[in-house]
Design a protein around this motif. Structure first.
Motif, PDB file in Angstrom:
ATOM      1  N   LEU A 198       0.813  -1.270   0.089  1.00 15.78           N
ATOM      2  CA  LEU A 198      -0.060   0.021   0.119  1.00 15.78           C
ATOM      3  C   LEU A 198       0.788   1.195   0.201  1.00 15.78           C
ATOM      4  O   LEU A 198       1.557   1.579   0.758  1.00 15.78           O
ATOM      5  CB  LEU A 198      -0.921   0.028   1.018  1.00 15.78           C
ATOM      6  N   THR A 199       0.670   2.215  -0.840  1.00 13.63           N
ATOM      7  CA  THR A 199       0.929   3.744  -0.900  1.00 13.63           C
ATOM      8  C   THR A 199      -0.073   4.519  -1.006  1.00 13.63           C
ATOM      9  O   THR A 199      -0.943   4.451  -1.967  1.00 13.63           O
ATOM     10  CB  THR A 199       2.028   3.697  -1.988  1.00 13.63           C
ATOM     11  N   VAL A 200      -0.032   5.577  -0.004  1.00 14.36           N
ATOM     12  CA  VAL A 200      -0.847   6.731  -0.305  1.00 14.36           C
ATOM     13  C   VAL A 200      -0.205   8.079  -0.597  1.00 14.36           C
ATOM     14  O   VAL A 200       0.766   8.296  -0.011  1.00 14.36           O
ATOM     15  CB  VAL A 200      -1.598   6.829   1.280  1.00 14.36           C
ATOM     16  N   ARG A 201      -0.728   8.704  -1.482  1.00 13.66           N
ATOM     17  CA  ARG A 201      -0.097   9.771  -1.732  1.00 13.66           C
ATOM     18  C   ARG A 201      -1.137  10.958  -2.628  1.00 13.66           C
ATOM     19  O   ARG A 201      -1.972  10.324  -3.127  1.00 13.66           O
ATOM     20  CB  ARG A 201       1.185   9.586  -2.871  1.00 13.66           C
ATOM     21  N   ALA A 202      -0.679  12.032  -2.639  1.00 14.71           N
ATOM     22  CA  ALA A 202      -1.480  13.031  -3.231  1.00 14.71           C
ATOM     23  C   ALA A 202      -1.199  12.968  -5.029  1.00 14.71           C
ATOM     24  O   ALA A 202      -0.325  12.743  -5.266  1.00 14.71           O
ATOM     25  CB  ALA A 202      -1.112  14.371  -3.049  1.00 14.71           C
ATOM     26  N   ALA A 203      -2.485  13.189  -5.671  1.00 15.76           N
ATOM     27  CA  ALA A 203      -2.149  13.094  -7.139  1.00 15.76           C
ATOM     28  C   ALA A 203      -2.286  14.467  -7.691  1.00 15.76           C
ATOM     29  O   ALA A 203      -2.658  15.051  -8.540  1.00 15.76           O
ATOM     30  CB  ALA A 203      -3.640  12.566  -7.776  1.00 15.76           C
ATOM     31  N   GLU A 204      -0.572  14.936  -7.321  1.00 16.81           N
ATOM     32  CA  GLU A 204      -0.449  16.151  -7.664  1.00 16.81           C
ATOM     33  C   GLU A 204      -0.330  16.626  -9.210  1.00 16.81           C
ATOM     34  O   GLU A 204      -0.691  17.917  -9.398  1.00 16.81           O
ATOM     35  CB  GLU A 204       0.970  16.522  -6.745  1.00 16.81           C
ATOM     36  N   HIS A 205      -0.002  15.676  -9.892  1.00 16.38           N
ATOM     37  CA  HIS A 205       0.175  15.789 -11.344  1.00 16.38           C
ATOM     38  C   HIS A 205      -1.111  15.464 -12.193  1.00 16.38           C
ATOM     39  O   HIS A 205      -1.157  15.189 -13.441  1.00 16.38           O
ATOM     40  CB  HIS A 205       1.348  15.242 -11.693  1.00 16.38           C
ATOM     41  N   GLY A 206      -1.939  14.877 -11.697  1.00 17.75           N
ATOM     42  CA  GLY A 206      -3.277  14.464 -12.104  1.00 17.75           C
ATOM     43  C   GLY A 206      -3.177  12.678 -12.575  1.00 17.75           C
ATOM     44  O   GLY A 206      -2.141  12.309 -12.441  1.00 17.75           O
ATOM     45  N   LEU A 207      -4.451  12.601 -12.799  1.00 17.94           N
ATOM     46  CA  LEU A 207      -4.729  11.062 -12.918  1.00 17.94           C
ATOM     47  C   LEU A 207      -4.195  10.442 -13.848  1.00 17.94           C
ATOM     48  O   LEU A 207      -3.576   9.463 -14.264  1.00 17.94           O
ATOM     49  CB  LEU A 207      -6.128  10.673 -13.015  1.00 17.94           C
ATOM     50  N   ALA A 208      -3.881  11.150 -15.250  1.00 23.76           N
ATOM     51  CA  ALA A 208      -3.334  10.842 -16.452  1.00 23.76           C
ATOM     52  C   ALA A 208      -1.779  10.207 -16.293  1.00 23.76           C
ATOM     53  O   ALA A 208      -1.239   9.413 -16.693  1.00 23.76           O
ATOM     54  CB  ALA A 208      -3.495  12.021 -17.823  1.00 23.76           C
ATOM     55  N   ALA A 209      -1.400  11.278 -15.438  1.00 19.16           N
ATOM     56  CA  ALA A 209       0.249  11.186 -15.000  1.00 19.16           C
ATOM     57  C   ALA A 209       0.502   9.884 -14.356  1.00 19.16           C
ATOM     58  O   ALA A 209       1.382   9.088 -14.268  1.00 19.16           O
ATOM     59  CB  ALA A 209       0.872  12.363 -14.482  1.00 19.16           C
TER      60      ALA A 209
ATOM     61  N   THR B 143      -4.885  10.682  -3.054  1.00 18.04           N
ATOM     62  CA  THR B 143      -5.882  11.618  -2.276  1.00 18.04           C
ATOM     63  C   THR B 143      -5.932  12.957  -3.449  1.00 18.04           C
ATOM     64  O   THR B 143      -5.035  13.284  -4.067  1.00 18.04           O
ATOM     65  CB  THR B 143      -5.333  11.945  -0.929  1.00 18.04           C
ATOM     66  N   GLY B 144      -6.825  13.588  -2.927  1.00 17.72           N
ATOM     67  CA  GLY B 144      -7.070  15.083  -3.617  1.00 17.72           C
ATOM     68  C   GLY B 144      -7.206  15.138  -5.166  1.00 17.72           C
ATOM     69  O   GLY B 144      -7.164  15.897  -6.046  1.00 17.72           O
ATOM     70  N   VAL B 145      -8.080  13.918  -5.700  1.00 16.16           N
ATOM     71  CA  VAL B 145      -8.375  13.675  -6.916  1.00 16.16           C
ATOM     72  C   VAL B 145      -9.614  14.844  -7.431  1.00 16.16           C
ATOM     73  O   VAL B 145     -10.732  14.549  -6.597  1.00 16.16           O
ATOM     74  CB  VAL B 145      -8.782  12.226  -7.471  1.00 16.16           C
ATOM     75  N   ALA B 146      -9.578  15.631  -8.038  1.00 16.09           N
ATOM     76  CA  ALA B 146     -10.694  16.566  -8.451  1.00 16.09           C
ATOM     77  C   ALA B 146     -11.559  15.733  -9.484  1.00 16.09           C
ATOM     78  O   ALA B 146     -11.198  14.949 -10.125  1.00 16.09           O
ATOM     79  CB  ALA B 146      -9.947  17.670  -9.314  1.00 16.09           C
TER      80      ALA B 146
END
Length: 345
Positions: free
Chosen positions: A32-43, A134-137
């Motif tokens: 398991l890894t939890v991280r913010a989707a800072e560069h967007g889902l496509a990336a 996290t943080g997925v728009a």
């Protein structure tokens, strides 16, 4: 005062953390890894494809209507392998949620599988890497899933992706579904997007279906829209009115026939007069005969009432014959009386 402010700030932080945690499912047997989707889902998907081994990617979305995948809450969803499942359909305490979990299985060739689950579902990743974002728009989620629809050549995956798009609580979901109904897309994609517009998206979805019913040039697609209109809950009366219009006015006989059937199913006694008029006046013989069949589907004693009227007064012998045929299938005692009189010398 400063201490009070610190307490309030810390309380807010803890509330936000609790909300985020509540949206993250419980995952076992996973790297398991939890991280913010800072560069967007496509990336994120591109990174996963380059990793060299299959993995699951998940995130949370707000949903337009309260969501439940329909399974008991104590059930583990095995993401990998074949496992027997049990669905207790007698469970009347199933919870619904204002969020859903989107799960994508990604390998070197791209996205292989999509699942939509309840936020409190226990997930078993079968030992694979599992990345929780996290943080997925919501708009980014819609945009990414819509792009995957157009990239996929697997019907089941496309259908599930379109369903997932329809769940999102954002205007972008309606725009994406309308775009997928466009004439440049495969007919199966268009039909599935229209289905979920009618089923999930309320008045905006109905207006989109209405525009397609009046403007699209593909009669096969318009024929499918007649069923979709029966799914519209709000405004249901406007959907029935549109079905009646299609049955009267559509240029294609096959569309008019299908609209007759579904308007009888949705409208019942309210459309009896319209159907009888079509059995009398439609320029196409097959459409007139189909109107008789639609009359035979009316509820209660209305079917026999209308069929006797058509059999007695319609000017077309083929239509009268059709009405007599369906009276013969009726269990209404008036139908038997009418047929007996016809046979008397």
């Amino acid at each position: 005062m400063q201490r009070l402010i610190r307490v309030l700030v810390m309380g807010t932080v803890f509330s936000i953390a609790a909300a985020v945690s509540a949206q993250q499912p419980s995952v076992e047997h996973a790297q398991l890894t939890v991280r913010a989707a800072e560069h967007g889902l496509a990336a994120e998907l591109e990174t996963a494809k380059r990793s060299g081994s299959p993995e699951w990617i998940g995130w949370s979305i707000p949903v337009s209507e309260h969501f439940s995948s329909g399974w008991g809450m104590d059930r583990v969803e095995f993401l990998e392998g074949d496992h027997s499942t049990y669905n207790d359909s007698s469970d009347e305490t199933k919870k619904t949620f204002d969020h859903a979990v989107i799960l994508l299985r990604v390998a070197g060739d791209g996205v292989e599988k999509l699942k939509v689950e309840n936020p409190d579902r226990k997930l078993d990743a079968g030992g694979l890497r599992f990345v929780w974002l996290t943080g997925v728009a919501p708009d980014d989620s819609v945009r990414t899933l819509t792009a995957l629809v157009k990239q996929s050549d697997t019907k089941h995956l496309r259908d599930t992706l379109i369903f997932a798009v329809s769940l999102h609580q954002t205007p972008a979901a309606i725009e994406a579904l309308v775009g997928l109904t466009g004439a440049g897309n495969d007919l199966e994609i268009r039909e599935k997007a229209a289905f979920w517009l009618a089923n999930q998206r309320g008045p905006e979805g109905f207006r989109a279906i209405q525009r397609l019913a009046r403007q699209d040039s593909d009669e096969k697609f318009r024929e499918k829209l007649t069923f979709d209109l029966t799914l519209v809950k709000d405004p249901a009366q406007d959907a029935l009115t549109e079905l009646i219009r299609m049955a009267h006015e559509d240029a294609s006989p096959r569309v008019r026939k299908q609209a007759q059937f579904w308007m009888a199913t949705k409208g019942g006694k309210k459309v009896a007069g319209d159907l009888r008029g079509m059995a009398e006046n439609d320029p196409d013989t097959q459409v007139r005969k189909q109107a008789v069949f639609a009359l035979s589907r009316l509820p209660g004693d209305e079917a026999a009432t209308q069929l006797i009227q058509v059999a007695s007064t319609n000017k077309d012998p083929q239509v009268r014959k059709q009405a007599v045929f369906w009276l013969g299938q009726s269990k209404d005692p008036r139908a038997l009386d009418y047929l007996t009189k016809l046979l008397q010398p």
